[in-house]
Design a protein around this motif. Sequence first.
Motif, PDB file in Angstrom:
ATOM      1  N   ILE A  26     -31.896   6.003  16.040  1.00 54.91           N
ATOM      2  CA  ILE A  26     -31.491   6.826  14.848  1.00 54.91           C
ATOM      3  C   ILE A  26     -32.017   8.156  14.986  1.00 54.91           C
ATOM      4  CG2 ILE A  26     -31.361   6.752  12.477  1.00 54.91           C
ATOM      5  CD1 ILE A  26     -31.538   3.724  12.380  1.00 54.91           C
ATOM      6  N   GLU A  27     -33.475   8.305  14.776  1.00 55.02           N
ATOM      7  CA  GLU A  27     -33.992   9.657  14.697  1.00 55.02           C
ATOM      8  C   GLU A  27     -33.455  10.379  15.922  1.00 55.02           C
ATOM      9  OE1 GLU A  27     -38.149   9.203  13.905  1.00 55.02           O
ATOM     10  OE2 GLU A  27     -37.907   8.898  11.952  1.00 55.02           O
ATOM     11  N   SER A  28     -33.239  10.049  16.973  1.00 53.77           N
ATOM     12  CA  SER A  28     -32.901  10.702  18.260  1.00 53.77           C
ATOM     13  C   SER A  28     -31.432  11.550  18.007  1.00 53.77           C
ATOM     14  CB  SER A  28     -32.876   9.990  19.421  1.00 53.77           C
ATOM     15  OG  SER A  28     -31.806   8.948  19.513  1.00 53.77           O
ATOM     16  N   ALA A  29     -30.821  11.031  16.796  1.00 52.54           N
ATOM     17  CA  ALA A  29     -29.693  11.384  16.462  1.00 52.54           C
ATOM     18  C   ALA A  29     -29.602  12.549  15.548  1.00 52.54           C
ATOM     19  CB  ALA A  29     -28.586  10.221  16.023  1.00 52.54           C
ATOM     20  N   GLU A 332     -27.822   0.232  23.657  1.00 52.95           N
ATOM     21  CA  GLU A 332     -28.201   0.195  22.490  1.00 52.95           C
ATOM     22  C   GLU A 332     -28.464   1.112  21.421  1.00 52.95           C
ATOM     23  OE1 GLU A 332     -31.917  -2.632  20.857  1.00 52.95           O
ATOM     24  OE2 GLU A 332     -32.376  -0.943  21.887  1.00 52.95           O
ATOM     25  N   ARG A 333     -28.970   2.479  21.987  1.00 52.70           N
ATOM     26  CA  ARG A 333     -29.229   3.561  21.351  1.00 52.70           C
ATOM     27  C   ARG A 333     -27.839   4.326  20.868  1.00 52.70           C
ATOM     28  NH1 ARG A 333     -33.184   8.498  22.574  1.00 52.70           N
ATOM     29  NH2 ARG A 333     -34.603   6.391  22.262  1.00 52.70           N
ATOM     30  N   ARG A 334     -26.804   4.186  21.614  1.00 57.83           N
ATOM     31  CA  ARG A 334     -25.443   4.702  21.367  1.00 57.83           C
ATOM     32  C   ARG A 334     -24.945   3.956  20.187  1.00 57.83           C
ATOM     33  NH1 ARG A 334     -24.770   5.562  27.017  1.00 57.83           N
ATOM     34  NH2 ARG A 334     -23.757   3.243  27.145  1.00 57.83           N
ATOM     35  N   THR A 335     -24.998   2.466  20.243  1.00 57.46           N
ATOM     36  CA  THR A 335     -24.348   1.597  19.258  1.00 57.46           C
ATOM     37  C   THR A 335     -25.123   1.994  18.031  1.00 57.46           C
ATOM     38  OG1 THR A 335     -23.829  -0.199  20.984  1.00 57.46           O
ATOM     39  CG2 THR A 335     -24.210  -0.913  18.692  1.00 57.46           C
ATOM     40  N   TYR A 336     -26.329   1.880  17.806  1.00 55.87           N
ATOM     41  CA  TYR A 336     -26.922   2.242  16.504  1.00 55.87           C
ATOM     42  C   TYR A 336     -26.642   3.700  16.027  1.00 55.87           C
ATOM     43  CZ  TYR A 336     -29.214  -2.228  16.244  1.00 55.87           C
ATOM     44  OH  TYR A 336     -29.654  -3.617  16.422  1.00 55.87           O
ATOM     45  N   GLN A 337     -26.457   4.564  17.046  1.00 47.53           N
ATOM     46  CA  GLN A 337     -26.245   5.869  16.440  1.00 47.53           C
ATOM     47  C   GLN A 337     -24.592   5.944  15.703  1.00 47.53           C
ATOM     48  OE1 GLN A 337     -26.995   8.267  19.934  1.00 47.53           O
ATOM     49  NE2 GLN A 337     -29.069   8.536  19.260  1.00 47.53           N
ATOM     50  N   GLN A 338     -23.845   5.184  16.558  1.00 47.83           N
ATOM     51  CA  GLN A 338     -22.511   5.136  15.989  1.00 47.83           C
ATOM     52  C   GLN A 338     -22.551   4.476  14.757  1.00 47.83           C
ATOM     53  OE1 GLN A 338     -20.479   3.466  19.312  1.00 47.83           O
ATOM     54  NE2 GLN A 338     -20.428   5.389  20.571  1.00 47.83           N
ATOM     55  N   LEU A 339     -23.206   3.328  14.395  1.00 46.51           N
ATOM     56  CA  LEU A 339     -23.219   2.443  13.290  1.00 46.51           C
ATOM     57  C   LEU A 339     -23.756   2.963  12.084  1.00 46.51           C
ATOM     58  CD1 LEU A 339     -24.175  -0.993  14.685  1.00 46.51           C
ATOM     59  CD2 LEU A 339     -21.980  -0.562  13.893  1.00 46.51           C
ATOM     60  N   VAL A 340     -24.689   4.104  12.444  1.00 45.34           N
ATOM     61  CA  VAL A 340     -25.307   4.997  11.334  1.00 45.34           C
ATOM     62  C   VAL A 340     -24.262   5.794  10.670  1.00 45.34           C
ATOM     63  CG1 VAL A 340     -27.297   6.523  10.744  1.00 45.34           C
ATOM     64  CG2 VAL A 340     -27.725   4.386  11.958  1.00 45.34           C
ATOM     65  N   GLU A 341     -23.559   6.261  11.576  1.00 47.04           N
ATOM     66  CA  GLU A 341     -22.401   6.931  10.787  1.00 47.04           C
ATOM     67  C   GLU A 341     -21.576   6.362   9.850  1.00 47.04           C
ATOM     68  OE1 GLU A 341     -22.203  10.098  11.573  1.00 47.04           O
ATOM     69  OE2 GLU A 341     -24.154   9.879  12.843  1.00 47.04           O
ATOM     70  N   LYS A 342     -21.537   5.184   9.708  1.00 47.30           N
ATOM     71  CA  LYS A 342     -20.812   4.257   8.734  1.00 47.30           C
ATOM     72  C   LYS A 342     -21.457   4.121   7.425  1.00 47.30           C
ATOM     73  CE  LYS A 342     -18.495   1.125  12.082  1.00 47.30           C
ATOM     74  NZ  LYS A 342     -17.391   1.338  11.689  1.00 47.30           N
ATOM     75  N   LEU A 343     -22.694   4.876   7.284  1.00 46.62           N
ATOM     76  CA  LEU A 343     -23.581   4.844   6.185  1.00 46.62           C
ATOM     77  C   LEU A 343     -23.231   6.096   5.498  1.00 46.62           C
ATOM     78  CD1 LEU A 343     -26.552   3.026   7.480  1.00 46.62           C
ATOM     79  CD2 LEU A 343     -24.747   2.084   6.309  1.00 46.62           C
ATOM     80  N   GLN A 344     -22.568   7.090   6.048  1.00 43.20           N
ATOM     81  CA  GLN A 344     -22.394   8.447   5.382  1.00 43.20           C
ATOM     82  C   GLN A 344     -21.287   8.307   4.091  1.00 43.20           C
ATOM     83  OE1 GLN A 344     -22.137  11.620   8.226  1.00 43.20           O
ATOM     84  NE2 GLN A 344     -24.283  11.325   8.966  1.00 43.20           N
TER      85      GLN A 344
END
Length: 344
Positions: A26-29, A332-344
């Motif tokens: 998450i932080e890498s994004a 895995e990294r790409r998945t979580y980075q994409q999912l976190v965008e759903k929290l905006q």
Amino acid sequence: MRLLFLACLSPKTGNCTTAERIRDHIESAGHVCVLRDTRDFSSASEVTLLMSQDQEPFDAALAIHLYKGGRLLLDAGVPFGVVFGGTDINEDVKDEHKRSVMKKVLHKARFAVAFTEEMKQKAKTHLDCDTMKIYVQAQGIETRTSSDFSWTDFLHTSGVCVDRVDDLHVFLLVCGLRKVKDPLYLLNAFSEWHAQNPLVILIIIGPKIDPALSSEVKECVKRCSGVFLAAERNQEELHAAMRKAFAVVNSSVSEGMSAAILEAMDLCVPVLARNIPGNAAVVRHGHNGLLFSSPQEFVLLSKRLLRDKELQENLKSNGKHYVTERHDSATERRTYQQLVEKLQ
């Protein structure tokens, strides 16, 4: 975006390692991800208070375990996502109150992550939820080993006194000492086998999570020849020990997805795992590992593995291929980075 991330953070456990890895994703994004232990909070109101008192407000939240972590976010007032733990689906669904809470968590969450398709289907069955918001993403695996590892030093620093160290066949049981990991399951059968073959030893290694069980394990180990209890190690030292072991063992009564099994496969070490749904979802018997249903079967399979060099090599190569293909950390990294965008 600033996120609060709740997880069980007992040091040197799979939960802690998984949480730290996801935080890094998450932080890498470019986001800020504040990781907190669920044990720091006794109720959802305490998390809500944290949200309101913090000088820098949180924009969203994430939790591992729907009950242990997700329940604390129900009144947080920010969008959140959740990651299933094995306890959620294998144990907590049996409790009516916990099941009710987990249903509420899933209803309010923007998304949920399951490690396997089987876990997703269990959620559908037991929690009566919208599976459209459940994404399947296996754990990403990366292993790093220290370069100066030796069994002689490892055993000496663990207080283990054995002869002919270089000739030993070490079976390594990697687990936090708590009931769900069932660290006592194999002790008597293994000790009997060691009496017949002194070159096989079982080392139990992991943090002491349950004080009462840890004391019981310590006393039982004293009575069982060929079985030893080693102090927990940092990740690089643990991975080095796993790489040098003859086999890595899992005897849990319940698993979501065992990181130790996957790490052993990545390190090209044979795996012997108890035949439970969480393990059977990862280990294909005779292909990338061996599954046992009793202590006696464990011994029989271990004896077979010792004498069958071809089986050893097949398990190593197939295990490595499985992890490389199914548990890529970059995916895995790409998945979580994409999912976190759903929290905006």
